[in-house]
Design an enzyme around this catalytic site. Structure first.
Site, mmCIF file in Angstrom:
data_model
loop_
_atom_site.group_PDB
_atom_site.id
_atom_site.type_symbol
_atom_site.label_atom_id
_atom_site.label_comp_id
_atom_site.label_asym_id
_atom_site.label_seq_id
_atom_site.Cartn_x
_atom_site.Cartn_y
_atom_site.Cartn_z
ATOM 1 N N GLU A 39 2.481 -6.138 7.387
ATOM 2 C CA GLU A 39 1.629 -5.142 8.039
ATOM 3 C C GLU A 39 1.821 -5.081 9.547
ATOM 4 O O GLU A 39 1.687 -4.019 10.169
ATOM 5 C CB GLU A 39 0.155 -5.418 7.718
ATOM 6 C CG GLU A 39 -0.245 -5.150 6.273
ATOM 7 C CD GLU A 39 -0.038 -6.337 5.359
ATOM 8 O OE1 GLU A 39 -0.513 -6.301 4.218
ATOM 9 O OE2 GLU A 39 0.617 -7.323 5.795
ATOM 10 N N ALA B 128 0.832 -1.201 0.000
ATOM 11 C CA ALA B 128 0.000 0.000 0.000
ATOM 12 C C ALA B 128 0.870 1.256 0.000
ATOM 13 O O ALA B 128 2.075 1.197 0.259
ATOM 14 C CB ALA B 128 -0.914 -0.002 1.216
ATOM 15 N N GLU C 264 -1.213 -9.726 -1.325
ATOM 16 C CA GLU C 264 -2.655 -9.986 -1.300
ATOM 17 C C GLU C 264 -3.236 -9.995 -2.710
ATOM 18 O O GLU C 264 -4.150 -10.782 -3.009
ATOM 19 C CB GLU C 264 -3.350 -8.933 -0.439
ATOM 20 C CG GLU C 264 -3.053 -9.117 1.046
ATOM 21 C CD GLU C 264 -3.564 -7.969 1.895
ATOM 22 O OE1 GLU C 264 -4.434 -8.209 2.743
ATOM 23 O OE2 GLU C 264 -3.086 -6.829 1.695
ATOM 24 N N GLY D 275 -0.119 -5.439 0.323
ATOM 25 C CA GLY D 275 -1.162 -5.465 -0.685
ATOM 26 C C GLY D 275 -0.728 -6.141 -1.957
ATOM 27 O O GLY D 275 -1.551 -6.736 -2.671
#
Length: 255
Positions: free
Chosen positions: A129, A61, A109, A106
């Site tokens: 994270e 992110a 993911e 991300g």
């Protein structure tokens, strides 16, 4: 544009293009959702490659953007974040991630949303994270545990550590490792082969597997049963069986 969709020979390439690290900011998330939905609806897209370029898949992110967001702002954004990734996961066609360089947070993911993952031999994956005082928020706690099992997923998520391609392969986080220069070519070849297959049957197979993983076995069997019977109404089924009887297995050509 931070994400593009390029289509050739039945394969749609969802290309992340936000140098230098393909950080997944809000605009990129929204664009990803838009193009995933476009790939879903386009008849000329029969398989999809997710690619970040030769150097990096996606390093996660946009931390600077998230740093200024408070609880209220993230309450409003978190669903949209997940929805953008879910749009990729629900493309009803074969999807392969071509992973180069970093696929972190991300980025990891996003790779988890694919049906198959081909990684460069220099790739690094992880869910860091926890090192920010957070947990994965774009599906990582759910898709990672379903893919590699809860204990292995907890190790990666609890520690935030990065894993190299060889360990990722051992864990089942990726399915194949190739030299870095060959990642996109290998992923495109996988997608192109499936793009020539029976589109409705491939959709049925994907939906049956994914639904079964998310529900009880009786519901999964019902979905499989309904799709199996329904495919007998398709031209591809007629073509495939006729070819098998007349020419032998594996020679059918589908529309």
């Amino acid at each position: 544009m931070t994400v593009t969709l390029e289509v050739a020979e039945g394969v749609g390439t969802l290309r992340l293009d936000r140098p230098p690290m393909n950080a997944l900011d809000v605009a990129t998330q929204d664009r990803l959702k838009e193009l995933a939905e476009e790939a879903t609806g386009r008849q000329d897209v029969r398989a999809v490659v997710i690619y970040g370029g030769e150097k990096v898949f996606a390093a996660g992110a946009d931390i600077k953007e998230m740093q200024v967001m408070d609880h209220a702002a993230m309450v409003l954004r978190a669903r949209a974040l997940q929805d953008s990734f879910t749009a990729v996961a629900r493309i009803p066609k074969p999807v392969v991630a071509a992973i180069t360089g970093y696929a972190l947070g991300g980025g990891c993911e996003l790779a988890l949303c694919a049906d198959y993952r081909i990684a460069a031999d220099n790739a690094k994956l992880g869910q860091p994270e926890i090192l920010l005082g957070l947990i994965p928020g774009a599906g990582g706690t759910q898709r990672l545990s379903r893919l590699i099992g809860p204990s292995k997923a907890k190790d990666l998520i609890f520690t935030g550590r990065q894993v190299k391609a060889d360990e990722a392969l051992t864990l089942g986080l990726v399915d194949r490792v190739v030299p870095a220069a060959e990642v996109y070519e290998a992923a495109h070849a996988w997608a192109a082969k499936l793009a020539q297959g029976p589109a409705i049957a491939l959709r049925a197979a994907k939906e049956s597997i994914d639904t079964g993983l998310e529900t009880d076995i009786d519901t999964g069997l019902a979905v499989e049963r309904n799709w199996f019977a329904g495919l007998f109404a398709t031209e591809d089924r007629e073509r495939g069986m006729r070819s098998f009887v007349e020419e032998g297995p594996g020679k059918a050509k589908f529309l």
